[in-house]
Design an enzyme around this catalytic site. Structure first.
Site, PDB file in Angstrom:
ATOM      1  N   LYS A 178       0.791  -0.885  -0.266  1.00 39.22           N
ATOM      2  CA  LYS A 178       0.089  -0.029   0.112  1.00 39.22           C
ATOM      3  C   LYS A 178       0.538   1.162  -0.045  1.00 39.22           C
ATOM      4  CE  LYS A 178      -1.666   2.597   3.639  1.00 39.22           C
ATOM      5  NZ  LYS A 178      -1.644   3.693   2.678  1.00 39.22           N
ATOM      6  N   GLU A 252      10.960   0.447   9.942  1.00 33.37           N
ATOM      7  CA  GLU A 252      11.658   1.490   9.622  1.00 33.37           C
ATOM      8  C   GLU A 252      10.834   3.757   9.946  1.00 33.37           C
ATOM      9  OE1 GLU A 252      14.948   1.811   8.701  1.00 33.37           O
ATOM     10  OE2 GLU A 252      15.084  -0.793   7.952  1.00 33.37           O
ATOM     11  N   CYS A 286      14.198  10.685   6.366  1.00 35.23           N
ATOM     12  CA  CYS A 286      13.545  10.437   7.263  1.00 35.23           C
ATOM     13  C   CYS A 286      15.299  10.675   7.725  1.00 35.23           C
ATOM     14  CB  CYS A 286      13.686   9.023   7.557  1.00 35.23           C
ATOM     15  SG  CYS A 286      14.795   7.743   5.870  1.00 35.23           S
ATOM     16  N   GLU A 382      10.119  15.903  14.554  1.00 39.20           N
ATOM     17  CA  GLU A 382      10.245  15.635  13.787  1.00 39.20           C
ATOM     18  C   GLU A 382       9.952  16.354  12.833  1.00 39.20           C
ATOM     19  OE1 GLU A 382       9.231  11.819  12.001  1.00 39.20           O
ATOM     20  OE2 GLU A 382      10.940  11.795  10.487  1.00 39.20           O
TER      21      GLU A 382
HETATM   22  P1  NAD Z   1       2.838   8.385   8.151  1.00 36.76           P
HETATM   23  O1  NAD Z   1       3.162   7.036   9.460  1.00 36.76           O
HETATM   24  O2  NAD Z   1       2.064   9.347   8.010  1.00 36.76           O
HETATM   25  O3  NAD Z   1       2.056   7.309   6.884  1.00 36.76           O
HETATM   26  C1  NAD Z   1       3.410   6.161   6.607  1.00 36.76           C
HETATM   27  C2  NAD Z   1       1.986   4.857   5.577  1.00 36.76           C
HETATM   28  O4  NAD Z   1       1.305   4.535   6.378  1.00 36.76           O
HETATM   29  C3  NAD Z   1       1.127   5.819   5.238  1.00 36.76           C
HETATM   30  O5  NAD Z   1       0.944   4.075   3.806  1.00 36.76           O
HETATM   31  C4  NAD Z   1      -0.535   5.725   5.208  1.00 36.76           C
HETATM   32  O6  NAD Z   1      -1.852   5.394   4.846  1.00 36.76           O
HETATM   33  C5  NAD Z   1      -0.068   4.222   5.833  1.00 36.76           C
HETATM   34  N1  NAD Z   1      -0.986   4.649   7.569  1.00 36.76           N
HETATM   35  C6  NAD Z   1      -1.204   5.171   7.891  1.00 36.76           C
HETATM   36  N2  NAD Z   1      -1.910   4.853   9.231  1.00 36.76           N
HETATM   37  C7  NAD Z   1      -1.676   3.795   9.307  1.00 36.76           C
HETATM   38  C8  NAD Z   1      -2.490   2.341   9.819  1.00 36.76           C
HETATM   39  N3  NAD Z   1      -3.427   3.024  11.456  1.00 36.76           N
HETATM   40  N4  NAD Z   1      -2.354   1.103  10.029  1.00 36.76           N
HETATM   41  C9  NAD Z   1      -1.883   0.944   8.667  1.00 36.76           C
HETATM   42  N5  NAD Z   1      -1.216   2.017   7.499  1.00 36.76           N
HETATM   43  C10 NAD Z   1      -0.978   3.042   8.190  1.00 36.76           C
HETATM   44  O7  NAD Z   1       3.860   8.601   7.560  1.00 36.76           O
HETATM   45  P2  NAD Z   1       4.377   9.517   6.394  1.00 36.76           P
HETATM   46  O8  NAD Z   1       3.708  11.202   6.924  1.00 36.76           O
HETATM   47  O9  NAD Z   1       3.560   9.113   5.070  1.00 36.76           O
HETATM   48  O10 NAD Z   1       5.908   9.739   5.884  1.00 36.76           O
HETATM   49  C11 NAD Z   1       6.665   9.978   6.955  1.00 36.76           C
HETATM   50  C12 NAD Z   1       7.991   9.629   8.188  1.00 36.76           C
HETATM   51  O11 NAD Z   1       7.896   8.086   7.379  1.00 36.76           O
HETATM   52  C13 NAD Z   1       7.934  10.277   8.963  1.00 36.76           C
HETATM   53  O12 NAD Z   1       8.447  10.134  10.164  1.00 36.76           O
HETATM   54  C14 NAD Z   1      10.009   9.334   8.785  1.00 36.76           C
HETATM   55  O13 NAD Z   1      11.024   9.411   9.599  1.00 36.76           O
HETATM   56  C15 NAD Z   1       9.391   8.400   8.131  1.00 36.76           C
HETATM   57  N6  NAD Z   1      11.056   7.216   7.179  1.00 36.76           N
HETATM   58  C16 NAD Z   1      11.231   6.783   7.232  1.00 36.76           C
HETATM   59  C17 NAD Z   1      12.490   6.115   6.668  1.00 36.76           C
HETATM   60  C18 NAD Z   1      12.892   5.048   7.216  1.00 36.76           C
HETATM   61  O14 NAD Z   1      13.703   4.404   6.270  1.00 36.76           O
HETATM   62  N7  NAD Z   1      13.464   5.022   8.237  1.00 36.76           N
HETATM   63  C19 NAD Z   1      12.771   6.657   4.851  1.00 36.76           C
HETATM   64  C20 NAD Z   1      11.526   7.567   4.809  1.00 36.76           C
HETATM   65  C21 NAD Z   1      10.110   7.901   5.611  1.00 36.76           C
END
Ligand code: NAD
Length: 494
Positions: A178, A252, A286, A382
Site C-alpha cells: 500500500k 523503518e 528521515c 520531526e
Molecule cells: P505515516 O506514518 O503517516 O504513513 C506511512 C504509511 O502508513 C502511509 O501509507 C499511511 O497511509 C499508512 N498508515 C497510516 N496509518 C496507518 C494505520 N493505522 N495502519 C496501517 N497503515 C497506516 O508517515 P508519512 O507521513 O507518510 O511519512 C513520513 C514518515 O516516514 C516520517 O516520520 C519519516 O521519518 C518516515 N520515514 C522513515 C524512513 C526510514 O527509512 N526510517 C524512510 C522514509 C520515511
C-alpha cells in the site's frame, strides 16, 4: 491501460494481472495545489483479493531457481531503467520533488536496488552444513515467508516501495503493498512495468488507500510479515496490529539526525554538508540533518557560512531549470512545518529565513533556528521540512549527550579531522548509520535502519534479505542406529 475521467489520468490498483479502477481520490500537484490526476481508492475487499492473488503466485515464483529469479528481476530492472525518464517526471509531479533529484537519485537508485537483490540472493549467508551434534548433519534452509504486506510513505514513494519489493521477491515471497494515499502513481506504474517485464501476475500487488487498507494488510491472516516505512506513531500502531498473530514486523520509522561539528572540522565542507543534509528533498527525509550541534569556538563561522549557502538554495518549480528543491508534498505538511517555525518565533528564538518562495503551491524556504533550548519542539520532534536547528556545545562529552538525547536513532554525522575523535564518535552516536565528514550517502550493499524508536529491521544489504526469509534448521541422522546413544535420558539405561 490508464483510463481518463474528466480528462485527468486515473491510476488504478494492480491486483494480480488486473488494473482495478474502483474508488477515486484526487491527486494534488504540490507545485500548484491543483488536482493533476486521480487514483483508485482501495478497500478491505481489495486487500483480500490482492492477498489471494499473491498467495496463488508465490509458490511458483519460489520454485524457480535463484538464477531464474535473478534473470527475471534483472529484466524488470532493465525495463524500469528504460522508463526512467517518465518515472522521474511522474515522481516529481506527484511528490513535488526537484527533477534533478528524481532523475539522478530516486529512480537510478531504485533500479540499482533491484539489481543488487536479484544478484545477492544467489549467494546467501549462513552456518555451513556440518556435524554440530555427533552422528547428525545439520543444515540451514532459508525459506520465503510467503505473502509479505508492505506499507510505504510519501517522501520517496518509488524508492521506499522498491526497498520492500526487491528483497521480498528476491527471497521468494509475493507482496501486497500500500503506497501513501497522496503519492501512489510511480508505485502503480512500477507494478505495471513488472508485469510487462514478465514477472508473474500476483507477485507484486498494489492496493491504494489509507488507514482502512493499511490496517487490513496488518491484520490479514494470510500475510506473514509486515514491512513498514513511515512515522514512529504509525509504526507503534502497526506493531500492535501485527502482534496478535505474531507476524514478523520490520519498522523503518522517523528520525531527527544530529550533525555534530567539532572545532577541528573543515568548516567549509561542514557548511556544504549541512545544506545538502538539511534541505535534501525539501527536508522530507528521515535521515535529514536536523539538529546541528556546533562547537562554540566555530559556531559563528559555521552559522555564517551555512546561512550564506542556504540563501543560495533555489526553491521553485520541480521542473524548472536551476531549481534545487521543490515544494513540500502536501498542504498538511506545509501547515505542520509552518507551525514549528511559528512556534519558534513566538518563543523569541532567532529564525533565519533564507529566501523567497513562489506564491502558489506548498513551498517553504530553507530556514534556520538559532540556539533553541534542547527541550524545544523544533529540537525534539520531526519537522520534515527544510528547517535546521543550530545549537552550540563546548565539550565532546556534551556533544554526545545532546546528539543522543532523542527517542530517535536513525542516522547521525560527525565532522572532525581528528581520526581518534571520529572513531570515538562513530562508537558513541546511537544511530543505525553514522557518517564521518558527510551526511546522507547510502548504498544498496549497506544496511539502512534505526536504533531506538526509529525502528528495527534493515532495508537494503543482505541483512534485508534475511528479514524476508525464515531460517529452518534441518537435522539428518547419519548413523542409521535404531537406538541412539542419548535416548537413555528419557528411556532405559545408558
Ligand atoms: P505515516 O506514518 O503517516 O504513513 C506511512 C504509511 O502508513 C502511509 O501509507 C499511511 O497511509 C499508512 N498508515 C497510516 N496509518 C496507518 C494505520 N493505522 N495502519 C496501517 N497503515 C497506516 O508517515 P508519512 O507521513 O507518510 O511519512 C513520513 C514518515 O516516514 C516520517 O516520520 C519519516 O521519518 C518516515 N520515514 C522513515 C524512513 C526510514 O527509512 N526510517 C524512510 C522514509 C520515511
Amino acid at each position: 491501460m490508464v483510463s481518463t475521467t474528466e480528462k485527468l489520468i486515473h491510476y488504478p490498483m494492480v491486483i494480480g494481472e488486473e488494473l482495478v479502477s474502483s474508488g477515486s481520490q484526487d491527486l494534488i500537484d504540490p507545485a500548484t495545489g491543483e488536482v493533476f490526476a486521480t487514483a483508485a481508492m482501495g478497500t478491505t475487499a481489495d486487500v483480500d483479493r490482492a492477498v489471494a492473488a499473491a498467495k496463488a503466485a508465490q509458490p511458483g515464483w519460489a520454485a524457480l531457481s535463484y538464477g531464474e529469479r535473478c534473470a527475471a528481476m534483472m529484466k524488470f530492472a532493465d525495463l524500469l531503467e528504460a522508463k526512467s525518464e517518465e518515472l522521474s517526471h511522474l515522481e516529481s509531479k506527484n511528490a513535488g520533488k526537484a527533477l534533478k533529484l528524481t532523475i539522478n537519485g530516486d529512480i537510478p537508485f531504485s533500479v540499482d536496488n533491484i539489481r543488487y537483490f536479484a544478484s545477492v540472493v544467489r549467494r546467501q549467508e549462513g552456518a555451513a552444513a556440518g556435524e554440530y551434534v555427533g552422528g547428525y548433519t545439520s543444515l540451514l534452509r532459508r525459506e520465503p515467508i510467503g505473502v509479505v504486506g508492505a506499507i510505504t510513505p510519501w517522501n520517496y514513494p518509488l524508492m521506499m516501495a522498491v526497498w520492500k519489493i526487491a528483497p521480498a521477491i528476491a527471497a521468494g515471497n509475493a507482496i501486497v503493498l500500500k503506497p501513501a494515499p497522496n503519492t501512489p502513481t510511480t508505485t502503480i506504474e512500477m507494478a505495471k512495468i513488472a508485469l510487462e517485464a514478465g514477472l508473474p501476475a500476483g507477485l507484486i500487488n498494489i492496493v491504494t488507500g489509507g488507514v482502512e487498507v493499511g490496517e487490513a494488510i496488518c491484520t490479514h491472516p494470510d500475510i506473514g510479515m509486515i514491512s513498514f516505512t513511515g512515522s514512529t506513531r504509525t509504526g507503534k500502531r502497526i506493531a500492535e496490529l501485527a502482534s496478535p498473530m505474531i507476524k514478523r514486523v520490520t519498522l523503518e520509522l522517523g528520525g531527527k539526525a544530529p550533525f555534530v561539528v567539532f572545532e577541528d572540522a573543515d568548516i567549509e565542507a561542514a557548511a556544504h554538508g549541512a545544506v545538502v543534509g538539511a534541505y535534501v528533498n525539501s527536508g522530507q527525509d528521515c535521515t535529514a540533518a536536523t539538529r546541528m550541534y556546533v562547537h562554540e569556538s566555530v559556531f559563528d563561522a559555521f552559522l555564517a557560512r551555512f546561512t550564506e549557502l542556504s540563501k543560495q538554495v533555489k526553491v521553485g518549480d520541480p521542473f524548472a531549470e536551476g531549481t534545487d528543491i521543490g515544494p513540500l508534498s502536501s498542504q498538511a505538511q506545509l501547515n505542520k512545518v509552518k507551525g514549528y517555525v511559528e512556534e519558534a518565533k513566538q518563543q523569541g528564538l532567532q529564525v533565519i529565513t533564507c529566501g523567497d518562495v513562489p506564491d502558489k503551491g506548498f513551498y517553504f524556504p530553507p530556514t534556520i533556528i538559532v540556539d533553541p533550548p534542547q527541550t524545544a519542539n523544533c529540537v525534539c520532534e520531526e519537522i520534515f521540512g527544510p528547517v535546521a536547528v543550530v545549537k552550540r556545545f563546548s565539550t565532546e562529552e556534551e556533544a554526545i549527550a545532546l546528539a543522543n538525547d532523542t527517542p530517535y536513532g536513525l542516522a547521525a554525522s560527525c565532522w572532525t579531522l581528528n581520526v581518534q575523535r571520529a572513531m570515538r564518535m562513530a562508537k558513541a552516536l546511537q544511530a543505525g548509520t553514522v557518517w564521518i565528514n558527510d551526511h546522507l550517502p547510502i548504498a544498496s550493499e549497506m544496511p539502512h535502519g534505526g536504533f531506538k524508536q526509529s525502528g528495527f529491521g534493515k532495508d537494503m544489504s543482505h541483512y534485508a534479505l534475511e528479514e524476508y526469509t525464515i531460517v529452518k534448521h534441518v537435522v539428518f541422522d547419519i548413523t542409521g542406529d535404531q537406538r541412539k546413544g542419548w535416548h537413555f535420558t528419557t528411556f532405559g539405561e545408558a
